[in-house]
Design an enzyme around this catalytic site. Structure first.
Site, PDB file in Angstrom:
ATOM      1  N   LEU A   1       0.828  -1.215   0.000  1.00 28.93           N
ATOM      2  CA  LEU A   1       0.000   0.000   0.000  1.00 28.93           C
ATOM      3  C   LEU A   1       0.862   1.266   0.000  1.00 28.93           C
ATOM      4  O   LEU A   1       0.386   2.325  -0.394  1.00 28.93           O
ATOM      5  CB  LEU A   1      -0.940  -0.002   1.210  1.00 28.93           C
ATOM      6  CG  LEU A   1      -2.024  -1.098   1.193  1.00 28.93           C
ATOM      7  CD1 LEU A   1      -2.819  -1.068   2.488  1.00 28.93           C
ATOM      8  CD2 LEU A   1      -2.936  -0.954  -0.016  1.00 28.93           C
TER       9      LEU A   1
ATOM     10  N   GLU B   1       5.308  -7.761   6.087  1.00 26.60           N
ATOM     11  CA  GLU B   1       4.969  -6.779   7.129  1.00 26.60           C
ATOM     12  C   GLU B   1       6.074  -6.661   8.184  1.00 26.60           C
ATOM     13  O   GLU B   1       6.359  -5.563   8.661  1.00 26.60           O
ATOM     14  CB  GLU B   1       3.635  -7.131   7.797  1.00 26.60           C
ATOM     15  CG  GLU B   1       2.430  -7.158   6.860  1.00 26.60           C
ATOM     16  CD  GLU B   1       2.288  -5.918   5.989  1.00 26.60           C
ATOM     17  OE1 GLU B   1       2.686  -4.821   6.421  1.00 26.60           O
ATOM     18  OE2 GLU B   1       1.790  -6.043   4.866  1.00 26.60           O
TER      19      GLU B   1
ATOM     20  N   HIS C   1       8.739  -4.319   7.176  1.00 21.53           N
ATOM     21  CA  HIS C   1       8.415  -2.898   7.390  1.00 21.53           C
ATOM     22  C   HIS C   1       8.888  -2.411   8.759  1.00 21.53           C
ATOM     23  O   HIS C   1       9.291  -1.262   8.908  1.00 21.53           O
ATOM     24  CB  HIS C   1       6.893  -2.677   7.319  1.00 21.53           C
ATOM     25  CG  HIS C   1       6.367  -2.476   5.931  1.00 21.53           C
ATOM     26  ND1 HIS C   1       6.771  -1.435   5.121  1.00 21.53           N
ATOM     27  CD2 HIS C   1       5.436  -3.163   5.218  1.00 21.53           C
ATOM     28  CE1 HIS C   1       6.116  -1.496   3.962  1.00 21.53           C
ATOM     29  NE2 HIS C   1       5.302  -2.540   3.989  1.00 21.53           N
TER      30      HIS C   1
END
Ligand code: CO
Length: 164
Positions: free
Chosen positions: A91, A133, A136
């Site tokens: 995203l 994730e 990140h």
């Protein structure tokens, strides 16, 4: 419940290492609920706190399966197995996809929103999402490890497929 603004690539916040969560309080729960709203609105699979500007080790994943949204606080990857190569997006990198090799299964240890530790194992998309994730939280984005990014022609094909 509210939508948060998703930070996109180029913002230095996405390159920073996140700090552990130490307080499992109302503020954390609001962050998690807002992240869930934001993920749903963006139609994504996963979202990490730094993507909404919060440098804490918080991740949510929704692979669309029956287990709903998985919340991982202070997650640690404890075991991986196998390999899968496939298409991955983020995203924070809107409109782009890349080919990324990830483990086929990933076992993670994490705390829930109340601070209780648990273990979970993911396969295929869940394993890919866990690895993506967690990266990140250490300031890494999949484009750093992508074998290549999809071409505009390939992106057109995906867009056409979505309309069917
Ligand atoms: Co991402």
């Amino acid at each position: 419940m509210a939508l948060r603004k998703i930070v996109t690539v180029g913002d230095p916040i996405l390159t920073k290492k996140c700090r552990p969560v130490v307080r499992f309080d109302e503020k954390l729960h609001t962050l998690l609920d807002d992240m869930a709203d934001t993920l749903l609105e963006a139609n994504g699979v996963g979202l990490a706190a730094p993507q909404v500007g919060i440098l804490r080790r918080v991740v949510i994943i929704d692979t669309g399966e029956e287990n709903g949204i998985v919340e991982l606080i202070n997650p640690k990857l404890i075991e991986t197995d196998g390999e899968q190569t496939g298409c991955e997006g983020c995203l924070s990198v809107p409109g782009e996809y890349g080919i990324v090799t990830r483990p086929m299964t990933a076992k993670v240890e994490a705390q829930d929103r109340y601070g209780d530790w648990f273990e979970m194992e993911g396969e295929e998309l869940m394993a890919r999402a866990i690895c993506h994730e967690l990266d990140h939280l250490d300031g890494h984005i999949y484009t750093e490890i992508a074998e290549r990014m999809l071409t505009p022609e390939e992106l057109d094909k995906i867009a056409a497929g979505d309309e069917e």
